[in-house]
Design an enzyme around this catalytic site. Structure first.
Site, PDB file in Angstrom:
ATOM      1  N   ARG A 128     -44.162   3.772   5.097  1.00  0.00           N
ATOM      2  CA  ARG A 128     -44.331   2.916   6.277  1.00  0.00           C
ATOM      3  C   ARG A 128     -43.063   3.038   7.113  1.00  0.00           C
ATOM      4  O   ARG A 128     -41.982   2.681   6.657  1.00  0.00           O
ATOM      5  CB  ARG A 128     -44.567   1.474   5.831  1.00  0.00           C
ATOM      6  CG  ARG A 128     -44.902   0.493   6.931  1.00  0.00           C
ATOM      7  CD  ARG A 128     -45.158  -0.890   6.333  1.00  0.00           C
ATOM      8  NE  ARG A 128     -45.557  -1.855   7.345  1.00  0.00           N
ATOM      9  CZ  ARG A 128     -44.725  -2.558   8.107  1.00  0.00           C
ATOM     10  NH1 ARG A 128     -43.411  -2.401   7.954  1.00  0.00           N
ATOM     11  NH2 ARG A 128     -45.180  -3.420   8.999  1.00  0.00           N
ATOM     12  N   LYS A 173     -34.278  -0.544   6.930  1.00  0.00           N
ATOM     13  CA  LYS A 173     -33.991  -1.745   6.157  1.00  0.00           C
ATOM     14  C   LYS A 173     -32.494  -2.042   6.098  1.00  0.00           C
ATOM     15  O   LYS A 173     -31.648  -1.161   6.274  1.00  0.00           O
ATOM     16  CB  LYS A 173     -34.559  -1.603   4.740  1.00  0.00           C
ATOM     17  CG  LYS A 173     -36.097  -1.626   4.677  1.00  0.00           C
ATOM     18  CD  LYS A 173     -36.665  -2.994   4.963  1.00  0.00           C
ATOM     19  CE  LYS A 173     -38.179  -3.023   5.068  1.00  0.00           C
ATOM     20  NZ  LYS A 173     -38.862  -2.922   3.779  1.00  0.00           N
TER      21      LYS A 173
END
Length: 269
Positions: free
Chosen positions: A240, A205
């Protein structure tokens, strides 16, 4: 949960797996590396992305799901907000639905999930992928997201979804500034009070890149490993990730520390 983006424009892998044959091979590799779920998506949800028509999502994901169903030692998740796409994937052999809108984008999705009696992941997102990073604002990021997830769990139950089939995801990076992401992670353990298994997606991210100075998503492996370890230690049931093999090692070590034992990996594996 291994990430499989069968899109030409994902933020992380840039369309590497848009070809069905390449996607299928990658899914097999992730399952062999330790993924117990494969999350298949036919629509990029990177910041600024636009919706993809249902028919195009179905065209992208169904051949991949059909080729993998019952052929690998992993469950298949369909990453979509649209009921028609989710149902096509379920018909092709998928096992659960992962909805980044928490069931809000398509009113038909939660009733369909109830009818099919499959698990669903309900995630929080402020805005849409196209707008979510335009000045996201919260008075109390943890409190507001906990209440959102509480409400979405109630909505899912109200249409007949078995509570045991509902998972939650605080939506790291979806309509959050870096400080919001860090606060959510800092107080992640508090989400366990909602009583549902928690999915956490921190892999590659943008906030990791900002902290580490790593511009390329693929170069954020060590930062991802730290965030994955923290997430598992603070209550995540599922993480994830893109880099399954190293993150599976992270998970095994954290679980061994927590529980005192872990099955050995055969030396010839």
């Amino acid at each position: 949960m291994g990430v499989l983006n069968v899109t030409p424009d994902s933020f992380s892998d840039g369309g590497r797996f848009s070809d069905p044959g390449v996607a299928i091979a990658h899914a097999r590799e992730m399952a062999a590396a330790g993924a117990t779920l494969i999350d298949i998506g036919g629509e990029s949800t990177r910041p600024g992305s636009q919706p993809v028509p249902e028919a195009e999502q179905i065209r992208r994901i169904v051949p991949v799901v059909r080729a993998l169903a019952n052929q690998i030692p992993a469950l298949l998740s369909i990453d979509t907000t649209r009921a028609a796409v989710a149902e096509a994937a379920l018909d092709a052999g998928a096992h659960l639905v992962n909805d980044i809108s928490g069931g809000l984008d398509d009113p038909a999705l939660l009733p369909m999930v109830a009818r099919r009696a499959v698990p669903v992941v309900l995630m929080h997102m402020q805005g849409t992928p196209a707008t979510m990073q335009i000045n996201p604002t919260y008075a109390d990021v943890v409190g507001e997201i906990k209440q959102f997830l509480r409400d979405r769990v109630s909505a899912a139950e109200s249409v007949g979804i078995d509570p045991s089939r509902i998972l939650i995801d605080p939506g790291i990076g979806f309509g959050k500034r870096m400080e919001h992401n860090l606060e959510l992670l800092r107080r992640l353990a508090g989400f366990t009070s909602l009583g549902r298994p928690m999915v956490v997606g921190v892999s590659r991210k943008g906030f990791i890149g900002r902290i580490t100075g790593e511009d390329l998503p693929s170069g954020r492996r060590f930062g991802t490993a730290a965030a994955v370890a923290w997430s598992i230690a603070n209550g995540a049931a599922i993480v994830r990730v893109h880099d399954v093999a190293p993150m599976a090692q992270v998970v095994r070590i954290i679980e061994a520390i927590q529980h005192g034992a872990a099955a050995e990996i055969p030396r010839d594996s």
